[in-house]
Write an enzyme that holds these catalytic residues in place. Structure first.
Site, mmCIF file in Angstrom:
data_model
loop_
_atom_site.group_PDB
_atom_site.id
_atom_site.type_symbol
_atom_site.label_atom_id
_atom_site.label_comp_id
_atom_site.label_asym_id
_atom_site.label_seq_id
_atom_site.Cartn_x
_atom_site.Cartn_y
_atom_site.Cartn_z
ATOM 1 N N ASP A 36 36.712 108.750 28.218
ATOM 2 C CA ASP A 36 36.660 109.428 26.920
ATOM 3 C C ASP A 36 35.433 108.959 26.135
ATOM 4 O OD1 ASP A 36 37.366 110.739 24.567
ATOM 5 O OD2 ASP A 36 39.457 110.141 24.681
ATOM 6 N N ASP A 37 34.650 109.901 25.628
ATOM 7 C CA ASP A 37 33.533 109.599 24.716
ATOM 8 C C ASP A 37 32.480 108.685 25.334
ATOM 9 O OD1 ASP A 37 34.728 111.163 22.826
ATOM 10 O OD2 ASP A 37 34.749 109.660 21.253
ATOM 11 N N CYS A 74 36.990 116.568 23.279
ATOM 12 C CA CYS A 74 38.138 116.080 24.039
ATOM 13 C C CYS A 74 39.192 117.152 24.332
ATOM 14 C CB CYS A 74 38.778 114.903 23.314
ATOM 15 S SG CYS A 74 38.934 115.111 21.540
ATOM 16 N N ARG A 78 40.095 118.964 28.048
ATOM 17 C CA ARG A 78 41.378 118.777 28.729
ATOM 18 C C ARG A 78 42.032 120.118 29.057
ATOM 19 N NH1 ARG A 78 39.931 114.332 26.545
ATOM 20 N NH2 ARG A 78 40.800 112.342 27.224
ATOM 21 N N LYS A 131 45.887 110.062 28.085
ATOM 22 C CA LYS A 131 45.776 110.924 26.913
ATOM 23 C C LYS A 131 46.045 112.387 27.266
ATOM 24 C CE LYS A 131 42.095 112.190 23.607
ATOM 25 N NZ LYS A 131 40.801 111.743 23.048
ATOM 26 N N HIS A 133 46.810 115.283 24.642
ATOM 27 C CA HIS A 133 45.964 115.897 23.612
ATOM 28 C C HIS A 133 45.722 117.397 23.813
ATOM 29 C CE1 HIS A 133 42.438 114.997 20.632
ATOM 30 N NE2 HIS A 133 43.565 115.318 20.017
ATOM 31 N N HIS A 228 36.607 105.766 23.758
ATOM 32 C CA HIS A 228 36.752 106.415 22.448
ATOM 33 C C HIS A 228 36.997 105.356 21.371
ATOM 34 C CE1 HIS A 228 38.412 109.054 19.342
ATOM 35 N NE2 HIS A 228 38.189 110.117 20.085
ATOM 36 N N ASP A 329 34.916 113.293 29.352
ATOM 37 C CA ASP A 329 35.388 114.481 28.636
ATOM 38 C C ASP A 329 34.346 115.126 27.734
ATOM 39 O OD1 ASP A 329 35.404 112.550 26.623
ATOM 40 O OD2 ASP A 329 37.297 113.209 25.758
ATOM 41 N N ASN A 330 33.335 114.379 27.310
ATOM 42 C CA ASN A 330 32.246 114.935 26.514
ATOM 43 C C ASN A 330 31.121 113.923 26.510
ATOM 44 O OD1 ASN A 330 34.722 114.429 24.150
ATOM 45 N ND2 ASN A 330 32.959 113.052 24.135
ATOM 46 N N LYS A 406 28.441 114.451 21.643
ATOM 47 C CA LYS A 406 29.740 115.112 21.526
ATOM 48 C C LYS A 406 29.710 116.110 20.363
ATOM 49 C CE LYS A 406 34.462 113.654 20.143
ATOM 50 N NZ LYS A 406 35.276 112.449 19.868
#
Length: 724
Positions: A36-37, A74, A78, A131, A133, A228, A329-330, A406
């Protein structure tokens, strides 16, 4: 002769059955891991200086994609990953709110199927960690059909919402039950850290699979929250990086670019995008360096956990026939969460009990042991009571050498590593190689369908299912053409792009199109739109057609305030556990309110919430604290916007409480007909976003207590009257 023919047919049928069983056994497991991130160049195997030996080993034994893409954020990522559709088609064009149009519902819709929903009927066991989300229904009374077990997974451990404190994650869930780190019956480490918990439970699921379903293949989706914000990690790991980043941003960008060229990830003539921040201008260099030290530690802990997952696959004999995929994810996150704004002081914090859910995530008001979470200048990140992001300067390093971050659809926002490791399916001569064909999250569903032999449905439970968008990546694993039939598209927050071969058309929200030849200019520094107007027109027209068919329109829907309906009802007879959301909740904006509650107490301290409506910005709550009934009205954020009054101690037995907020803003409280205190406050100025709940406050808390603060007694009835 007839006997011989029959024997021959029977033999052939038996042979076919044996071959079918063999083919069944050959179907690979799929372990899909996402961080993530993180930025494109963070991993060691993508040019970074971070400690990632396990991911580097997977890369050396597999294939690295150099032009794989996510969706810049994010939630949409997903949605696309799980369904093989563009995120708007799955209902999540932005974040977790319902904007009133199909592409922006904030929950994974039923015209999309998840990979788990496709593979499970084909004989796969399905597991998820981390996660989720992709639903707006995250609270204790949230719609479980929108949670992982309701979308095809057999087992789940993780957080239903987005960001969370790593030492005490909010919305923590096992199967479909919200839990805490203290009351989880299956996982009790000496010290809790969410990244380790995800890895350890993944290892546990693989071991259990070998005992429970060794004859079946499995699909496992591991969605880490690392790295993240908040920047939090165990002290011992952070200490390993002390002083490593004191030189600031520029040296790491230059070193990464050089390494990426040497590795072949970028051409020798690749250029660097402009630096985002000047290290010399950073006033608190110790704190800024500390942000990156913690970030590096977070990634190292995740990599170590991935190593344990791979080791468990090897121990159970599953590694050779398991496709392990790793992606992000990004792009890197330049958000300033917790960096500039100091968290307002909160008093009267108390330790949370084992069953008290930590539901507020960004940031939580307090730690489980009762400390306030700190943000703002001077706060050194890392511990559980801090909540700080690592900032634009380091995000710029993470995205070396690309532009933006992002949120944006320039390369820095949508480029991700993709490491593919599959000993049984990737030829030995391809191991350690790079794959440059442009690919996207939408291709993961097609890949899983291809490898599993599972049919992709046209309908499910009476709902029409949208055709999948991507192509299988299996040919690319071994250097063959993907034969992609058309361009790849993006839209997020008005930022939009289309990739067709080497050409990319991209624009920021409300800005004109820019055109780049990615093969020659991956850093998007030389806009060719003026030189190729016909190409711009053709690609823009293709994007318009995509937007029209993929629920992207109306463009800008992400900006609009959610459609709010207001109840015209003035009397609400409520029972225990009532939960009124959105338009079903009373309209309390600028209105007098009368709450009549009948309760039965048995304990000496029957504390907890009787009824609450609203959250941290506006609302009211009738609750019991230290056995005293308390009526609190909140007209804004902070303690200066709270007015409360309290009555006498409640003895065990039945009681009637009448709390009033009159037209002048005066608060009164009666306990069993006896007037208690009164205080002058104000009417609640606006309708709260959070709804009304009886017996708990499990949405956004109105009062100075930890959610859900369930009432330790019986709520027999609650009557709410508006406008009296």
């Amino acid at each position: 002769m007839r006997f011989l023919c029959g024997t021959l047919v029977a033999g052939l049928l038996a042979l076919g059955t044996i071959e079918a069983v063999a083919d069944e056994a050959k179907r690979p497991n799929v372990v899909l891991i996402m961080s993530d991130d993180m930025g494109f160049s963070d991993l060691g195997c993508y040019g970074g200086e971070l400690t990632t030996p396990n991911l580097d080993a997977l890369a050396s034994g597999g294939v690295r994609f150099t032009q794989f893409y996510n969706t810049a954020r994010c939630c949409p990522t997903r949605a696309a990953l799980l369904t093989g559709l563009y995120p708007h088609q799955a209902g999540i064009g932005h974040m977790m709110e319902d904007r009133g149009v199909e592409g922006y519902r904030g929950v994974l819709n039923r015209n999309a199927v998840t990979i788990a929903e496709v593979l499970r009927p084909a004989g796969y066991r399905t597991y998820m960690l981390g996660k989720w989300h992709v639903t707006r229904f995250t609270g204790p009374n949230g719609d479980r059909s929108t949670w992982p077990l309701g979308r095809g997974f057999d087992k789940y451990y993780g957080t239903i919402a987005g960001a969370a404190n790593y030492f005490d994650p909010g919305n923590l869930c096992r199967q479909d039950k919200l839990i805490t780190i203290e009351n989880d019956p299956e996982y009790k480490p000496e010290s809790y850290y969410f990244t380790d918990a995800i890895s350890d439970n993944a290892v546990k699921y693989i071991a259990e699979h070998q005992k429970e379903s060794p004859e079946k293949p499995f699909f496992m989706y591991v969605a880490y929250t690392a790295a993240h914000w908040p920047m939090q990690a165990p002290d011992a790991v952070v200490a390993k990086y002390k002083g490593k980043f004191d030189a600031g941003y520029a040296p790491f960008r230059e070193a990464r670019l050089q390494k990426m060229k040497e590795m072949g990830l970028l051409p020798k003539n690749a250029e660097m995008s402009p630096i985002a921040e000047d290290w010399a201008a950073v006033s608190d260099k110790a704190r800024e360096a500390r942000c990156k030290e913690v970030y590096a530690a977070m990634v190292e802990v995740m990599d170590a956990g991935i190593g344990r997952i791979v080791s468990q696959l090897k121990t159970t004999g599953q590694l050779d026939n398991t496709l392990v995929l790793f992606l992000q994810d990004n792009g890197a996150c330049a958000e300033d969460m917790g960096r500039e704004k100091t968290q307002a002081p909160v008093s009267d914090l108390k330790p949370m009990g084992p069953d008290d859910l930590q539901l507020k995530g960004s940031p939580p008001m307090q730690t489980r042991d009762g400390r306030q979470v700190r943000t703002g200048p001077g706060v050194m990140p890392g511990p559980a009571d801090t909540y700080v992001a690592y900032g634009r300067g380091w995000a710029n390093v993470s995205d070396t050498p690309f532009r933006e971050y992002k949120h944006w659809t320039h390369e820095g926002g949508i480029s991700t590593p993709l490491v593919a490791h599959w000993p049984a399916g990737i030829k030995p001569e391809r191991r350690g190689k790079l794959e440059a064909q442009p690919s996207h999250l939408i291709d993961l569903m097609a890949t899983c369908v291809d490898l599993s032999g599972a049919p992709y449905p046209t309908t499910l439970d009476g709902q029409a299912i949208k055709p999948r968008e991507g192509v299988s990546l299996r040919p690319a694993f071994n250097g063959e053409s993907l034969n992609r039939p058309g361009p790849i598209f993006w839209e997020h927050e008005g930022n939009r792009a289309v990739r067709d071969g080497d050409w990319k058309l991209v624009a920021k929200s409300d800005q004109p199109w820019e055109l780049y030849n990615i093969a020659e200019d991956r850093s998007e520094l030389h806009d060719l739109a003026a030189k190729h107007p016909d190409r711009v027109h053709a690609m823009a027209s293709a994007w318009d057609a995509y937007a029209a068919r993929a629920n992207v329109l109306p463009l800008g829907s992400w900006r609009a305030a959610p459609a709010r309906t207001v109840s015209k009802q003035t009397r609400f007879d409520l029972k225990a556990d009532a939960d009124l959301r959105d338009g079903a909740a009373p309209n309390i904006a600028s209105q007098p309110i009368t709450v009549t509650a009948k309760v039965t107490t048995r304990a000496q301290k029957p504390d907890g919430v009787i009824v609450a409506h609203g959250g941290a910005a506006a609302g009211y709550t009738l609750y019991v604290e230290d056995a005293r009934p308390t009526f609190l009205v909140r007209t804004g954020t902070g303690r200066n916007n709270m007015t409360r009054i309290a009555g006498d101690v409640l003895t065990p037995g039945e009681h009637t409480l009448v709390a009033k907020l009159d037209a002048t803003g005066k608060l009164t409280l009666e306990v069993d007909g006896k007037a208690a205190e009164s205080a002058q406050g104000k009417l609640i100025p606006r309708q709260p976003v959070d709804g009304l709940q009886v017996g708990r406050d499990a949405a956004g808390t109105v009062g100075p207590y930890a959610s859900p603060h369930a009432f330790k007694g019986t709520v027999d009835s609650v009557l709410v009257e508006i406008g009296k």
